[in-house]
Structures are given as structure tokens and as C-alpha cells.
Design an enzyme around this catalytic site. Structure first.
Site, PDB file in Angstrom:
ATOM      1  N   SER A   1       0.891  -1.172  -0.020  1.00 42.72           N
ATOM      2  CA  SER A   1      -0.111  -0.119   0.066  1.00 42.72           C
ATOM      3  C   SER A   1       0.892   1.098  -0.009  1.00 42.72           C
ATOM      4  O   SER A   1       1.950   1.100   0.589  1.00 42.72           O
ATOM      5  CB  SER A   1      -0.832   0.089   1.250  1.00 42.72           C
ATOM      6  OG  SER A   1      -1.452   1.276   1.462  1.00 42.72           O
TER       7      SER A   1
ATOM      8  N   TYR B   1      -1.872  -1.339  10.263  1.00 48.73           N
ATOM      9  CA  TYR B   1      -1.878  -1.533   8.956  1.00 48.73           C
ATOM     10  C   TYR B   1      -0.645  -0.963   8.465  1.00 48.73           C
ATOM     11  O   TYR B   1      -0.129  -1.559   7.568  1.00 48.73           O
ATOM     12  CB  TYR B   1      -3.239  -0.815   8.511  1.00 48.73           C
ATOM     13  CG  TYR B   1      -3.575  -0.689   6.922  1.00 48.73           C
ATOM     14  CD1 TYR B   1      -4.281  -1.864   6.540  1.00 48.73           C
ATOM     15  CD2 TYR B   1      -2.832   0.153   5.830  1.00 48.73           C
ATOM     16  CE1 TYR B   1      -4.551  -2.049   5.056  1.00 48.73           C
ATOM     17  CE2 TYR B   1      -3.158   0.121   4.488  1.00 48.73           C
ATOM     18  CZ  TYR B   1      -3.862  -1.125   4.022  1.00 48.73           C
ATOM     19  OH  TYR B   1      -4.019  -1.139   2.704  1.00 48.73           O
TER      20      TYR B   1
HETATM   21  P1  NAD Z   1     -11.562  -5.923   0.028  1.00 49.37           P
HETATM   22  O1  NAD Z   1     -12.116  -6.070   1.412  1.00 49.37           O
HETATM   23  O2  NAD Z   1     -12.185  -5.770  -1.241  1.00 49.37           O
HETATM   24  O3  NAD Z   1     -11.108  -7.469  -0.361  1.00 49.37           O
HETATM   25  C1  NAD Z   1     -10.163  -8.111   0.748  1.00 49.37           C
HETATM   26  C2  NAD Z   1     -10.309  -9.584   0.194  1.00 49.37           C
HETATM   27  O4  NAD Z   1      -9.384 -10.378   1.514  1.00 49.37           O
HETATM   28  C3  NAD Z   1     -11.559 -10.269   0.327  1.00 49.37           C
HETATM   29  O5  NAD Z   1     -11.654 -11.370  -0.867  1.00 49.37           O
HETATM   30  C4  NAD Z   1     -11.734 -11.053   1.519  1.00 49.37           C
HETATM   31  O6  NAD Z   1     -12.504 -11.911   1.665  1.00 49.37           O
HETATM   32  C5  NAD Z   1     -10.138 -11.295   1.747  1.00 49.37           C
HETATM   33  N1  NAD Z   1      -9.900 -11.560   3.277  1.00 49.37           N
HETATM   34  C6  NAD Z   1     -10.116 -10.758   4.406  1.00 49.37           C
HETATM   35  N2  NAD Z   1      -9.706 -11.397   5.523  1.00 49.37           N
HETATM   36  C7  NAD Z   1      -9.308 -12.498   5.126  1.00 49.37           C
HETATM   37  C8  NAD Z   1      -8.599 -13.721   5.688  1.00 49.37           C
HETATM   38  N3  NAD Z   1      -8.482 -13.913   6.862  1.00 49.37           N
HETATM   39  N4  NAD Z   1      -8.591 -15.155   5.042  1.00 49.37           N
HETATM   40  C9  NAD Z   1      -8.789 -14.779   3.737  1.00 49.37           C
HETATM   41  N5  NAD Z   1      -9.161 -14.016   3.217  1.00 49.37           N
HETATM   42  C10 NAD Z   1      -9.302 -12.992   3.744  1.00 49.37           C
HETATM   43  O7  NAD Z   1     -10.089  -5.191   0.169  1.00 49.37           O
HETATM   44  P2  NAD Z   1      -9.241  -4.620  -1.080  1.00 49.37           P
HETATM   45  O8  NAD Z   1      -9.467  -3.126  -0.772  1.00 49.37           O
HETATM   46  O9  NAD Z   1      -9.499  -5.217  -2.441  1.00 49.37           O
HETATM   47  O10 NAD Z   1      -7.939  -4.836  -0.524  1.00 49.37           O
HETATM   48  C11 NAD Z   1      -7.108  -5.792  -1.411  1.00 49.37           C
HETATM   49  C12 NAD Z   1      -5.658  -5.562  -0.694  1.00 49.37           C
HETATM   50  O11 NAD Z   1      -5.047  -4.403  -1.182  1.00 49.37           O
HETATM   51  C13 NAD Z   1      -5.403  -5.361   0.949  1.00 49.37           C
HETATM   52  O12 NAD Z   1      -4.113  -6.034   1.191  1.00 49.37           O
HETATM   53  C14 NAD Z   1      -5.335  -4.085   1.181  1.00 49.37           C
HETATM   54  O13 NAD Z   1      -4.753  -3.594   2.335  1.00 49.37           O
HETATM   55  C15 NAD Z   1      -4.691  -3.488   0.026  1.00 49.37           C
HETATM   56  N6  NAD Z   1      -4.750  -1.880  -0.517  1.00 49.37           N
HETATM   57  C16 NAD Z   1      -5.984  -1.614  -0.680  1.00 49.37           C
HETATM   58  C17 NAD Z   1      -6.318  -0.054  -1.062  1.00 49.37           C
HETATM   59  C18 NAD Z   1      -7.383   0.379  -1.174  1.00 49.37           C
HETATM   60  O14 NAD Z   1      -7.362   1.762  -1.505  1.00 49.37           O
HETATM   61  N7  NAD Z   1      -8.583  -0.251  -1.474  1.00 49.37           N
HETATM   62  C19 NAD Z   1      -4.978   0.619  -1.252  1.00 49.37           C
HETATM   63  C20 NAD Z   1      -3.649  -0.141  -0.927  1.00 49.37           C
HETATM   64  C21 NAD Z   1      -3.733  -1.369  -0.609  1.00 49.37           C
END
Ligand code: NAD
Length: 260
Positions: A142, A155
Site C-alpha cells: 500500500s 495497517y
Molecule cells: P476488499 O475488502 O475488497 O478485499 C479483501 C479480500 O481479502 C476479500 O476477498 C476478503 O474475503 C479477503 N480476506 C479478508 N480476510 C481474510 C482472511 N482472514 N482470509 C482469507 N481472505 C481474507 O479489499 P481491497 O481493497 O481489495 O484490498 C486488497 C488488498 O489491497 C489489501 O491487502 C489492502 O490492504 C490492499 N490495498 C487496498 C487499497 C484500497 O484503497 N482499497 C489501497 C492500498 C492497498
């Protein structure tokens, strides 16, 4: 380009992970999906990806906060004679609170899913990659792997940690065909961020639409969200031969956030 490769994308039932899984399948990689969700919806997704791209798609429901479930997932993949060529450590959760009020069980959960799970999956995936002298590990860190924001201690700690883990894995395999890199996305409009927008709207009295614009504009000079499709294409590039010497990078895709 990735025909015959097997890609495990953790947290691919939603958001960024799903965008990455789709982009890899478009390059003809077979997929292992992982993440939580309604069984019927996951089955629909599995069928849709397989039919759209003509690839094999399986699903593993491992809870990544539990190392034993990660090990069992890799054991099941090995038991069917397969091995993970591309590992995308993407699953993640968020919790927002000041340090002195941060619930300790939320700290443990964020570290377990956003950091330790990547270590466990990587240690399970590496031996078979090393045997074949080819592998791609892409860690979805991130912007918060590079800089901090208030109220995100767990985080930010986990994401800085995964950037460090990425460098170590890259160095330990630097003379092989295995690369390990991190992607550092800025804001992406997924369910994880929607929760923060809803909380912001509730606190500030703004509409959800106003809160969304305020959130992205505050940090990203582009005033635009990064998309799961763009992150999918960057992952495809990191899996390509052209990226063979990209090793240990923390690649920002953040609308200019960290250029400031
Ligand atoms: P999201 O909530 O849409 O998806 C998260 C996914 O992780 C889902 O499929 C969920 O079921 C799965 N998950 C959560 N806990 C779990 C567990 N214990 N076991 C197995 N699966 C699990 O979130 P997102 O925004 O798509 O985030 C995905 C990644 O990207 C994360 O690592 C997040 O930190 C990172 N990220 C997101 C953003 C953003 O702005 N959305 C920015 C930077 C980084």
C-alpha cells in the site's frame, strides 16, 4: 503469456484481488481463488472466470489469519499434482483507531492477515518455485507501506513490514528465476475503502459522494482512484519476462500521493 502457469491470488473474492485474478486469467494463467464470501456467489465467480478466459479456476477457502490453514491449502494444491507459479499476497483488512484506543485483537488480526499470512504463503510456495527455477511473488502492500497516516498503526506497520519482507525474499532468490516485488496502491474504491468513506460521511455530515471525493482528493494529486484493472495489469507486467530483473521493488501506483 502466462499459459499453463498456476496463480494463487489471496483475497480474490473481492476488490483488488479479483481485478488481479481477472488480469492473470486474461493472460491464460490458471487460478486458485481465495477469500471469504457467499458460497453460491464464489461458485458463480469461479464459473464465470473459467468460462470467460478458458482457464482452470479452483477455490480455496483458507482463513489466512491461521497459518495451519495456509499450510493445508498448499498441501491440497500439491496433492492434486499442482504447484503455485505465481503467488499474489493480496488479502487484507483495515481497522482505524488512535494507538491508545486500538483494540489489541484488531492489531493481532491486521498483522496476521496483512503481514504474517504473506510470510506463511511465501515459505510454502518457495520450495516448488525453487525446484522449477521460476516464480513470481507479488505482494500487495500500500502507499501505507511507504508513508503513514494517523489512526492506522497496525495497517501501516504491517504494510511497511511487507515491503521489508519483499526485499528479503527478492535478495534470497536473486540468482534464480524467482522474483518478489511489492505493489503500493493509493486509494482504490473497494469495499475496504467504502467502509472508510461511509464512516467519514457519518462523522462529517457530508454525503457519501462528497466524502468519497474529499477522501481521494486529500491524498492523491490526480483526484482519481486507482482501479483494480490497473493493478491487475501491473501484476501481469511483473509476471512477464520484461520484469525479470525487477527484484525487491516497492512499486507505487498512487495517483501521485508519494511524489509529494
Ligand atoms: P476488499 O475488502 O475488497 O478485499 C479483501 C479480500 O481479502 C476479500 O476477498 C476478503 O474475503 C479477503 N480476506 C479478508 N480476510 C481474510 C482472511 N482472514 N482470509 C482469507 N481472505 C481474507 O479489499 P481491497 O481493497 O481489495 O484490498 C486488497 C488488498 O489491497 C489489501 O491487502 C489492502 O490492504 C490492499 N490495498 C487496498 C487499497 C484500497 O484503497 N482499497 C489501497 C492500498 C492497498
Amino acid at each position: 503469456m502466462l499459459e499453463g502457469k498456476l496463480a494463487l491470488v489471496t483475497g480474490s473474492t473481492s476488490g483488488i484481488g479479483l481485478g488481479i485474478a481477472r488480469a492473470l486469467a486474461r493472460q491464460r494463467a490458471n487460478l486458485v481463488l481465495n477469500g471469504f464470501g457467499e458460497p453460491a456467489e464464489i461458485e458463480r465467480l469461479r464459473g464465470e472466470l473459467a468460462a470467460s478466459f478458458g482457464v482452470e479456476v479452483s477455490y480455496e477457502g483458507a482463513d489466512l489469519s491461521k497459518p495451519a490453514e495456509i499450510e493445508a491449502m498448499f498441501a491440497r494444491i500439491a496433492a492434486r499434482g499442482a504447484a503455485v507459479d505465481i503467488l499474489v499476497n493480496n488479502a487484507g483488512i483495515q481497522h482505524v483507531a488512535p494507538v491508545e484506543r486500538f483494540p489489541t485483537e484488531r492489531w493481532d488480526a491486521v498483522i496476521a492477515i496483512n503481514l504474517s499470512a504473506a510470510f506463511h504463503a511465501t515459505r510454502c510456495a518457495l520450495p516448488a518455485m525453487q525446484q522449477r527455477n521460476w516464480g513470481r511473488i507479488v505482494n500487495i502492500a500500500s502507499t501505507h507501506g511507504l508513508v503513514a497516516s494517523v489512526e492506522k498503526s497496525a495497517y501501516v506497520a504491517a504494510k511497511h513490514g511487507i515491503v521489508g519482507l519483499t526485499k528479503v525474499v527478492a535478495l534470497e532468490n536473486a540468482r534464480t528465476g524467482i522474483t518478489c516485488n511489492a505493489i503500493c496502491p493509493g486509494w482504490v474504491l473497494t469495499p475496504l475503502v467504502q467502509k472508510q468513506i461511509d464512516a467519514r460521511a457519518a462523522q462529517s455530515g457530508q454525503t457519501v459522494e462528497q466524502a468519497k471525493i474529499a477522501l481521494v482528493s486529500e491524498k492523491q494529486p490526480s483526484h482519481e482512484f486507482v482501479t483494480p484493472e490497473q493493478l491487475g495489469e501491473l501484476t501481469v507486467f511483473l509476471c512477464s519476462p520484461a520484469a525479470g530483473q525487477v527484484r525487491g521493488a516497492a512499486w507505487a501506483m498512487d495517483g501521485g500521493w508519494t511524489a509529494q
